[in-house]
Write a protein that holds these residues in place. Sequence first.
Motif, short mmCIF file in Angstrom:
data_model
loop_
_atom_site.label_atom_id
_atom_site.label_comp_id
_atom_site.label_asym_id
_atom_site.label_seq_id
_atom_site.Cartn_x
_atom_site.Cartn_y
_atom_site.Cartn_z
N PHE A 90 44.28 8.04 41.70
CA PHE A 90 44.59 6.62 41.57
C PHE A 90 44.64 6.14 40.11
O PHE A 90 45.15 5.06 39.83
N ARG A 131 46.19 6.77 37.22
CA ARG A 131 47.41 6.42 36.49
C ARG A 131 47.96 5.06 36.94
O ARG A 131 48.41 4.26 36.13
N GLU A 132 47.89 4.80 38.23
CA GLU A 132 48.38 3.52 38.72
C GLU A 132 47.55 2.36 38.18
O GLU A 132 48.09 1.30 37.84
N VAL A 184 44.37 -2.11 41.32
CA VAL A 184 45.49 -2.42 40.42
C VAL A 184 45.52 -3.92 40.14
O VAL A 184 45.00 -4.73 40.92
N ARG A 239 41.88 -1.51 46.77
CA ARG A 239 42.23 -0.35 47.58
C ARG A 239 41.07 0.03 48.50
O ARG A 239 39.97 0.35 48.04
N SER A 266 48.76 2.87 48.62
CA SER A 266 49.19 1.64 47.94
C SER A 266 50.01 0.73 48.85
O SER A 266 50.70 -0.18 48.36
N ASP A 302 40.51 2.71 41.11
CA ASP A 302 41.31 2.84 42.33
C ASP A 302 41.99 1.53 42.71
O ASP A 302 42.66 1.45 43.75
N ASP A 343 48.47 1.97 34.40
CA ASP A 343 49.81 1.38 34.26
C ASP A 343 49.79 -0.11 34.56
O ASP A 343 50.46 -0.90 33.90
N SER A 344 49.02 -0.51 35.57
CA SER A 344 48.97 -1.94 35.92
C SER A 344 48.29 -2.74 34.81
O SER A 344 48.64 -3.91 34.58
#
Length: 368
Positions: free
Chosen positions: A38, A40-41, A112, A226, A144, A110, A44-45
């Motif tokens: 989780f 990288r997501e 965003v 999440r 997601s 985990d 990025d967010s």
Amino acid sequence: MFRCTAQTGTSQTTDNEEGVRAVKALTIVICSYNYERFLREAIDSALAQEPQLTQVIVIDDGSTDGSHAIIASYGDRIIPVLKANGGQASSYNLGLEMVDTEYILYLDSDDVLYDGAIAQVVEAFEHGNYGKVQFTLSVIDGQSRPTGARVPHSQPPAECGALLRNGWLYPSPPASGNAYRVSALRRILPLPQATRRGIAADFFAIYGVVLVGKVGVIDRPLGGYRVHGAADQPGAKPTAHASLSIANSQDVAEVVRAFPQRWQALRELVNERLGEQLPEQAMDFSYEKAHLCMQVYEAQWSRRWHWIVFGSRRYFRSILSNPFWTLRKKFSAIALTLLCLLPLRSVSDHAIRYIANPLARGTQDHRS
């Protein structure tokens, strides 16, 4: 204790379109441990937020999976910290020590943030003298996908410190839906490193800060929370009681065991830091519904009746006297609870699952 691969001792600035140097307003601290799938997501967010307002620190708490390689791939776009495993409290303490912005948000790795979230949070801070600004989170699953649920299900008043002093825990999103004024949070943190206090550091931040400042509320989803577990992993089979989980890896038995310990630790912390004495017991519907689940789920009809009649006083008080709920919500909760008394256990158990884990309602429908 830790290895920091970027310099953090100077104020972070950026050029805006007019060439004026502006100090960034908020630091997103991503606390991570073995969440490679989780991470990288989440990063990025955070990086998708307004760069003129935001800097991003990623604290890895001794991960043994592929998290370090993911963190390294971002180069100087983030401030990476790789430290020995010390628990969530150590990451919270270190993040607060490092920040030089006016506001801070701890993002679980985990979860965003949605585009524009930080701009709205900073605007809320600037229009109110808040110690904390909280916002609603959409519930997403391990892939997601939105479940249709949101947290929290009700919102607190700005002045909820008085209610906490009377033992009522106010409605708050999980960790990722809370941003803090750094000066207010530093009156509560850092947390002692004792094991009992090292669990669920966000509990102390979320509730302690309302004793030193007001709460600002943004009642719309600005991020995703999440809900996941072993069943989300490839090839995993769902467990029989997974739908009773209150949150990630937190079943009803864990809630019953952990909540009194957390409340007592918060009482001690508040007494040490602020010189205030909180009540010996707290009132929280999440805790009381965990008791309900343990007593009546999959239980015989006679046992269900016995608990409702003789053991449910605090449970119904957490509904009827709840200062944050509307009359409609109180009535709905009581009606749903009374379904537990029907002779059909399939109906009773369905009602208990619905009460126990509202976060999973949409997920269960989606998976079925």
